[in-house]
Design a protein around this motif. Sequence first.
Motif, PDB file in Angstrom:
ATOM      1  N   MET A 180      -7.313   3.869   9.530  1.00  0.00           N
ATOM      2  CA  MET A 180      -8.349   3.709   8.514  1.00  0.00           C
ATOM      3  C   MET A 180      -9.681   3.415   9.206  1.00  0.00           C
ATOM      4  O   MET A 180      -9.744   2.579  10.112  1.00  0.00           O
ATOM      5  N   ARG A 200     -12.335   0.567   5.250  1.00  0.00           N
ATOM      6  CA  ARG A 200     -11.788  -0.787   5.131  1.00  0.00           C
ATOM      7  C   ARG A 200     -12.800  -1.727   4.484  1.00  0.00           C
ATOM      8  O   ARG A 200     -12.459  -2.520   3.611  1.00  0.00           O
ATOM      9  N   ASP A 235      -5.174  -1.846   6.683  1.00  0.00           N
ATOM     10  CA  ASP A 235      -4.660  -0.913   7.682  1.00  0.00           C
ATOM     11  C   ASP A 235      -3.136  -0.825   7.608  1.00  0.00           C
ATOM     12  O   ASP A 235      -2.569   0.267   7.688  1.00  0.00           O
ATOM     13  N   THR A 261      -0.886   2.446   6.578  1.00  0.00           N
ATOM     14  CA  THR A 261       0.149   2.969   7.469  1.00  0.00           C
ATOM     15  C   THR A 261       1.491   3.081   6.753  1.00  0.00           C
ATOM     16  O   THR A 261       2.195   4.094   6.855  1.00  0.00           O
TER      17      THR A 261
END
Length: 285
Positions: free
Chosen positions: A1, A6, A214, A218
């Motif tokens: 990211m 973010r 993040d 994922t």
Amino acid sequence: MTPEKRQNLEALALRVREHIVRLSTDGGCFTGASLSCADLLVYLYADYLNVRPDNLTDPGRDYLFLSKGHDVPALYGTFVELGLLDKDRLARHLSTDDHIYWHPNRHVPGVEFHSGSLGHLPSVALGVALDCRLRGQDNKIIVVTGDGELNEGSVWEALLVASAHRVNNLTLVVDRNQFQANVATEDLIPLEPLAPKFEAFGAVVRRIDGHDFDQLATAFSALPFSEDKPSVIICDTVRGRGLPSIEARADRWFCNFSAEEVEELLRELHSQEATSLTSETLTVR
């Protein structure tokens, strides 16, 4: 990211937390529990799910079922920020003039199913997942549960059926904030080790920090975790996240603050955000 994405998600989550705090008066709401899953819902609706103001009735949309229905302030706050709900409606919280109250109501566009009594929506989500598969559609089906909700046998029954029918388009997400109502889960009916329990019921499991965008990206980008099994993501979270004065407190499940207390909490929320941004800047340097 990317750092920019973010930061955008973090800013969005801050605004959602503001809505939660403002809903914690004039009758109150489930503040601590809603704050724990704000980042999760923000990520799902803003970055992962195909759910938009213009496709809420499209059979090809994705589906999120908030089985942990008392977290609805986080859901409605997210809806407001993404244009699915008029902000003015939040001011009618608990009013007989609207459907904005302590649990999700399908009269609010974007809410897929009522949820009050816990443990019901994993089965509803399973039915939708099976229907989408029969139609040859590739919808994402997410159901968000609380960790205390896992004491309900219907959650595990749904997983058994999902495993038996190899339903890989169903993902169960656990908001693991360590509390059930006003008692720590491990003091009431211990859940750990939690991941092996889900695996024993036929799911593939990953465990992440539910406040880390993040890690959320994922994990969800890897779905489905198996071609013939349901997926489970355990999100470790903190009740009351963003407000140190109420974080991880058993007595801050449901809150009904005065108007003055709400303003003080909003100042605390922004103070914490400023501290966090300063820390991130120092780390980068």
